[in-house]
Write a protein that holds these residues in place. Structure first.
Motif, PDB file in Angstrom:
ATOM      1  N   HIS A  82      51.582 -21.385  -1.322  1.00  0.00           N
ATOM      2  CA  HIS A  82      52.185 -20.387  -2.210  1.00  0.00           C
ATOM      3  C   HIS A  82      52.242 -19.000  -1.573  1.00  0.00           C
ATOM      4  N   GLN A 109      55.349 -13.002  -8.570  1.00  0.00           N
ATOM      5  CA  GLN A 109      55.647 -14.374  -8.947  1.00  0.00           C
ATOM      6  C   GLN A 109      54.668 -14.888  -9.990  1.00  0.00           C
ATOM      7  N   THR A 112      55.425 -13.394 -13.326  1.00  0.00           N
ATOM      8  CA  THR A 112      56.563 -14.039 -13.969  1.00  0.00           C
ATOM      9  C   THR A 112      56.163 -15.373 -14.571  1.00  0.00           C
ATOM     10  N   ASP A 113      55.356 -16.154 -13.828  1.00  0.00           N
ATOM     11  CA  ASP A 113      54.899 -17.463 -14.326  1.00  0.00           C
ATOM     12  C   ASP A 113      54.049 -17.310 -15.578  1.00  0.00           C
TER      13      ASP A 113
END
Length: 311
Positions: A82, A109, A112-113
């Motif tokens: 990741h 990221q 956002t998740d």
């Protein structure tokens, strides 16, 4: 030649760290015997380049602080691909290093998740923004009101009507508390009061004050409730009413301890191995239900238990 302060700045380290490297033999200055007289260590350009290749970038601790996770979890994310990282041998140990720009990309990221997973709870409220603290009382244009959202700034008046205003505030942020890394949450659901002076608002302010905004998330649901998700922590009895908390808890454990109320997630952490087939089943259930992997696994196990009990 490169001075110790120049080297420290180029590597993003402290002078004390460079001094420790010299003492342990990791860094090799050109004036080891005369550094006191010279006013500090100096290094050759080749040595500075060698150290840059060896230590350039961020260590796990510094990188984890940017991303907002623990160093252990960051290592797991690196191993699963990741975030790019580089293993280097430092002395007798191997250490993992990260680029700052990659840390910012991963942080965005993950943010956002998280928003995707929590969107099912409702609209997430921002505890502090542009000088305003949520759930505080203010006077605006001669009228008393309650800040019911800070982004955008929404004021709820004594008549129950809400209106948007645009101006900067002068309030200080909610207190910073240590981020609690323990797994699990304590969840509450409170009906949104009609009156702006209400014990629920006193309790919400107390949660933010005691736990800090890093350890609490507040959502406004479509059903007209506040869904409040807290990490483990403690509250002073003088700040909250235990009965009000107990009445509205939907997940987690509340305990009385002298003059405090302890919030404990109803979660037991165990490390287990999955077959690939089992992992894919749980992952698919998590994706289909917009859940986290742990939530989906618990749902499957509990659903199976209920099914067995019925049969």
């Amino acid at each position: 030649m490169v001075s110790i302060s120049q080297l420290a700045e180029s590597l993003g380290k402290s002078v004390r760290t460079i001094q420790h490297w010299v003492a342990s033999g990791v860094a090799r200055p050109i004036n080891l015997d005369t550094y006191r007289r010279d006013g500090g260590y100096t290094f050759s350009a080749d040595e500075a380049e060698r150290l840059s290749k060896l230590f350039g970038g961020l260590g796990a601790k510094e990188a984890a602080e940017i991303v907002g996770v623990t160093p252990q979890y960051l290592n797991e994310l690196a191993l699963s691909g990741h975030i790019p990282s580089e293993l280097r041998k430092v002395g007798k140990r191997e250490r993992r290093f990260y680029k700052k720009e990659d840390c910012f990309v991963l942080r965005d990221q993950l943010h956002t998740d998280i928003n995707k997973k929590t969107s099912k709870f409702g609209a997430k409220l921002t505890p502090f923004s542009n000088g305003w603290r949520i759930f505080e009382y203010i006077e605006h244009e001669g009228k008393k009101g309650l800040i019911s959202n800070t982004r955008p700034l929404i004021i709820t008046g004594e008549d129950g009507r809400s209106y948007k205003i645009t101006c900067a505030g002068e309030m200080s942020p909610w207190p910073e508390r240590k981020y609690q890394v323990q797994k699990g949450f304590v969840d509450f659901r409170f009906p949104i009061p009609r009156a702006i002076v209400h014990p629920v608002y006193d309790l919400l302010r107390a949660l933010l004050e005691n736990l800090g905004s890093k350890n609490i998330q507040i959502f406004e649901t479509k059903q007209g409730d506040y869904f409040v998700r807290c990490r483990s922590g403690s509250l002073r009895f003088s700040d909250v009413t235990f009965d009000l908390l107990q009445k509205n808890v939907v997940n987690g454990i509340l305990e009385k301890s002298r003059d405090t109320i302890l919030l404990r997630p109803d979660a037991v952490v165990r490390y287990v191995s999955f077959t690939k087939a089992a992992f894919e089943i749980v992952k698919r259930a998590a994706d289909d239900s917009n859940m986290g992997f742990d939530e989906a696994l618990n749902m499957i196990i509990i659903s199976r238990k209920i099914s067995d009990d019925l049969t």
